[in-house]
Design a protein around this motif. Structure first.
Motif, PDB file in Angstrom:
ATOM      1  N   LYS A  50       0.811  -0.999  -0.100  1.00 44.54           N
ATOM      2  CA  LYS A  50      -0.080  -0.194   0.016  1.00 44.54           C
ATOM      3  C   LYS A  50       0.927   1.333  -0.136  1.00 44.54           C
ATOM      4  CE  LYS A  50      -3.470   2.178   2.900  1.00 44.54           C
ATOM      5  NZ  LYS A  50      -4.202   2.312   4.312  1.00 44.54           N
ATOM      6  N   ASP A  51       1.655   1.408   1.106  1.00 44.44           N
ATOM      7  CA  ASP A  51       2.412   2.596   0.958  1.00 44.44           C
ATOM      8  C   ASP A  51       3.713   2.463   0.215  1.00 44.44           C
ATOM      9  OD1 ASP A  51       1.067   3.882   3.276  1.00 44.44           O
ATOM     10  OD2 ASP A  51       1.613   2.240   4.472  1.00 44.44           O
ATOM     11  N   THR A  52       4.175   0.877   0.105  1.00 42.96           N
ATOM     12  CA  THR A  52       5.139   1.114  -1.015  1.00 42.96           C
ATOM     13  C   THR A  52       4.998  -0.419  -1.429  1.00 42.96           C
ATOM     14  OG1 THR A  52       7.467   0.947  -1.506  1.00 42.96           O
ATOM     15  CG2 THR A  52       6.956   0.367   0.802  1.00 42.96           C
ATOM     16  N   THR A  53       5.461  -0.683  -2.655  1.00 42.89           N
ATOM     17  CA  THR A  53       5.248  -2.177  -3.012  1.00 42.89           C
ATOM     18  C   THR A  53       6.392  -3.166  -2.867  1.00 42.89           C
ATOM     19  OG1 THR A  53       6.635  -1.546  -5.041  1.00 42.89           O
ATOM     20  CG2 THR A  53       4.203  -1.244  -5.320  1.00 42.89           C
ATOM     21  N   LEU A  54       6.212  -4.337  -2.792  1.00 46.23           N
ATOM     22  CA  LEU A  54       7.053  -5.519  -2.378  1.00 46.23           C
ATOM     23  C   LEU A  54       8.126  -5.762  -3.614  1.00 46.23           C
ATOM     24  CD1 LEU A  54       8.000  -7.860  -0.844  1.00 46.23           C
ATOM     25  CD2 LEU A  54       6.366  -9.406  -2.132  1.00 46.23           C
ATOM     26  N   LYS A  55       7.591  -5.083  -4.832  1.00 46.85           N
ATOM     27  CA  LYS A  55       8.735  -5.009  -6.098  1.00 46.85           C
ATOM     28  C   LYS A  55       9.732  -3.915  -5.622  1.00 46.85           C
ATOM     29  CE  LYS A  55       8.070  -5.169 -10.751  1.00 46.85           C
ATOM     30  NZ  LYS A  55       7.322  -4.937 -11.947  1.00 46.85           N
ATOM     31  N   MET A  61      -2.125 -12.410   4.802  1.00 47.57           N
ATOM     32  CA  MET A  61      -2.919 -11.212   3.697  1.00 47.57           C
ATOM     33  C   MET A  61      -1.886 -10.695   2.846  1.00 47.57           C
ATOM     34  SD  MET A  61      -5.960 -10.479   5.486  1.00 47.57           S
ATOM     35  CE  MET A  61      -6.444  -8.997   6.230  1.00 47.57           C
ATOM     36  N   TYR A  62      -1.793 -11.616   1.693  1.00 44.14           N
ATOM     37  CA  TYR A  62      -0.705 -11.206   0.855  1.00 44.14           C
ATOM     38  C   TYR A  62      -1.417 -10.968  -0.615  1.00 44.14           C
ATOM     39  CZ  TYR A  62      -2.124 -16.017   0.133  1.00 44.14           C
ATOM     40  OH  TYR A  62      -2.666 -17.424   0.018  1.00 44.14           O
ATOM     41  N   ALA A  84      -0.311  -9.562  -7.414  1.00 43.07           N
ATOM     42  CA  ALA A  84      -0.190  -8.776  -8.778  1.00 43.07           C
ATOM     43  C   ALA A  84       0.958  -8.897  -9.629  1.00 43.07           C
ATOM     44  CB  ALA A  84      -0.785  -7.686  -8.927  1.00 43.07           C
ATOM     45  N   ASN A  85       2.153  -8.811  -8.591  1.00 47.87           N
ATOM     46  CA  ASN A  85       3.447  -8.731  -9.000  1.00 47.87           C
ATOM     47  C   ASN A  85       4.145  -9.941  -9.024  1.00 47.87           C
ATOM     48  OD1 ASN A  85       3.601  -6.145  -9.881  1.00 47.87           O
ATOM     49  ND2 ASN A  85       3.605  -5.456  -7.929  1.00 47.87           N
TER      50      ASN A  85
END
Ligand SMILES: Cc1cc2nc3c(=O)[nH]c(=O)nc-3n(C[C@H](O)[C@H](O)[C@H](O)COP(=O)(O)OP(=O)(O)OC[C@H]3O[C@@H](n4cnc5c(N)ncnc54)[C@H](O)[C@@H]3O)c2cc1C
Ligand code: SF4
Length: 489
Positions: free
Chosen positions: A218-223, A406-407, A412-413
């Motif tokens: 949300k605040d930054t992506t896992l990517k 909750m993943y 999506a990535n």
């Protein structure tokens, strides 16, 4: 071994719990202090078994007979060294672990087990008192950077280990404070939160970086984390609650247990809860649906909010009070237990199936229709004819377990592979995405703090090997071998 006949001479004794009538007026821990001499006597009950089954009972492989011996001798520093060599946070497990080590203690075959959990807490607190627990920043840095998502016990244990190995560790936590379920799930009457703050201050001084209020996805992506760091560890817990899919489950006054517990933990921490968000049990008929730690913690919390009545419903029959032949020692006993919260007041109803919530004219819950079950075996049941009834209910807490981590925001990535229950599927603690690891409840499903710490340690070692090709971090098996060697010497 401290005293050869200690187990024959002394009985098991634990610190007394405060009177339930008194303790429900506050949120402090319920146990009173215990003189050091008495703890030494408890340690003297350990038989230093040739095959210490307590070891295999403990997920961390704690070297229990060795620290019992040190405590009996009053050698607290030695006891602390032994305990901390396998457990980063004995101040937590010594308070809230269900102590599988005690279930497998050899003494428990025909006598009450050695008071291992209490001894662990005593060593942990004594080591702080004596100033033995000090920040120990690593002596060298590797130049590698690791991001950990989630600051529960799995994330914190992994961070402590990886930092010791010299890596730069950054913890990202979506909540405003670190600790995971230790902070916002488990109530203060089981674990006062200063214990977490005390530990976090040490971890910070050791050089671990905390990024709070940062939700990954949300605040930054896992990517981005994957690109920026040399490895990423997901210790995001298993927080998706299992819903109770019966008619009326949308009514006002029906809540997932964790929503209730989190609000109360925040209130105890001094936060003002806005009235429109609050869930409070004062003068209400409360139904807790489901057993387990979560249900029991709702009971203890509702008692502290002076509920009119509290009933805990369980679907299964009441378990037997003694081990059955198909559940022998040293297995975890599947026997009846009453938590400290149950002792404070609660009606426990076993063998009931929930059928439907009943509404009042304003859309609030006013009752729960239930029917009694007749169990044919551990899987099959029938409903007892004519047993249907409606229980009064102003507030219901659903505590029937958790489905999975909750993943969703990551998928999506990264198309993470999961197991049949929806938890991360791992190979040597690594997900199917190279460089992304997982541990704790996110891998195991909702479990125990001791398992989360163990997983965090094991995953840290796997990450260290991934980054450096080898690792000096202890592996569980190695600790056991070291012990065996030490004994031979
Ligand atoms: C009410 C309750 C009572 C319990 N009582 C006991 C007990 O008495 N004894 C015991 O041994 N066990 C108990 N347990 C179980 C124990 O708390 C868990 O097994 C343990 O906390 C799991 O640790 P973890 O680090 O894997 O996950 P968690 O403690 O769940 O921590 C996960 C962390 O990840 C964070 N997070 C999740 N997603 C993101 C994201 N996208 N970005 C950033 N941060 C994220 C969460 O906010 C959380 O802080 C209890 C559980 C509950 C719910
Ligand atoms: S099994 Fe029990 S008695 Fe034996 S070494 Fe472990 S704690 Fe001591």
């Amino acid at each position: 071994m401290g005293k050869a006949d200690g187990f024959l001479t002394y009985g098991r004794e634990l610190p007394a719990a405060r009177d339930p009538k008194e303790r429900i007026n506050d949120s402090n821990e319920i146990y009173t202090s215990f003189p050091e001499e008495k703890t030494k006597i408890q340690a003297a009950r350990c038989m230093d078994c040739g095959v210490p089954f307590c070891h295999s009972g403990c997920p961390l492989g704690n070297m229990i007979p060795d620290f019992n011996d040190a405590v009996y001798d009053g050698e607290w520093e030695r006891a602390a060294q032994i305990l901390y060599s396998t457990n980063n946070f004995p101040e937590f497990t010594g308070r809230i672990c269900p102590a599988p080590c005690e279930s497998s203690c050899v003494l428990s075959i025909n006598k009450p087990a050695v008071a291992i959990e209490h001894i662990e807490k005593a060593i942990a607190e004594k080591s702080f008192e004596l100033g033995l627990v000090k920040p120990q920043p690593p002596t060298h840095r590797t130049g590698k950077r690791v991001a950990i998502v989630g600051s529960g016990p799995a994330g914190l244990a992994a961070a402590a280990q990886l930092n010791q190995a010299g890596h730069e560790v950054h913890i990202y936590e979506k909540d405003d404070k670190a600790g995971g379920l230790l902070r916002y799930g488990i109530p203060d009457f089981k674990l006062e939160k200063w214990t977490i703050d005390r530990r976090l201050a040490i971890l910070e001084e050791e050089g671990i970086h905390f990024h709070l209020n940062k939700e990954i996805g949300k605040d930054t992506t896992l990517k981005k984390l994957h690109r920026k760091y040399d490895a990423v560890l997901l210790t995001i817990g298993s927080a998706k609650p299992r819903p109770l899919t019966i008619p009326g489950n949308h009514l006002k006054g029906i809540h997932f247990a964790m929503d209730y517990l989190t609000l109360h933990n925040r209130r105890v921490a001094g936060e003002i809860i806005p009235a429109e968000q609050d869930i409070h049990a004062k003068e209400k008929h409360v139904l807790v649906i489901g057993g387990g730690d979560t249900g029991s913690d709702c009971v203890g919390t509702a008692n502290r909010q002076f509920a009119m009545s509290i009933t805990q419903l369980q679907y299964r029959n009441m378990p037997s009070t003694a081990r059955t032949p198909d559940n022998p020692w040293p297995e975890t006993p599947m026997t009846f237990t009453a938590s400290s919260s149950h002792e404070e007041g609660c009606e426990r109803s076993w063998g009931w199936l929930t059928k439907e919530f009943v509404a009042d004219e304003n859309g609030f819950v006013k009752g729960l229709k239930v029917v009694e079950l007749e169990w044919k075996n551990s899987r099959e049941y029938t409903e007892k004819p004519g047993s249907e009834r409606v229980l009064p209910c102003d507030l219901a807490f659903i505590a029937i377990g958790y489905e999975r981590p909750m993943y969703d925001a990551f998928q999506a990535n990264f198309d993470f592979e999961t197991d049949q229950r929806g938890n991360f599927k791992l190979q040597d603690w690594q997900t199917n995405v190279p460089g992304i690891f997982a541990a704790g409840d996110a891998y195991r499903g909702q479990s125990l703090v001791v398992w989360a710490i163990s997983d965090g340690r094991e995953a840290a070692r796997a990450i260290d090997v991934h980054l450096m090709g080898k690792s000096k971090l202890p592996a569980k098996e190695v600790s056991m071998l070291l012990l065996a060697n030490e004994k031979q010497v």
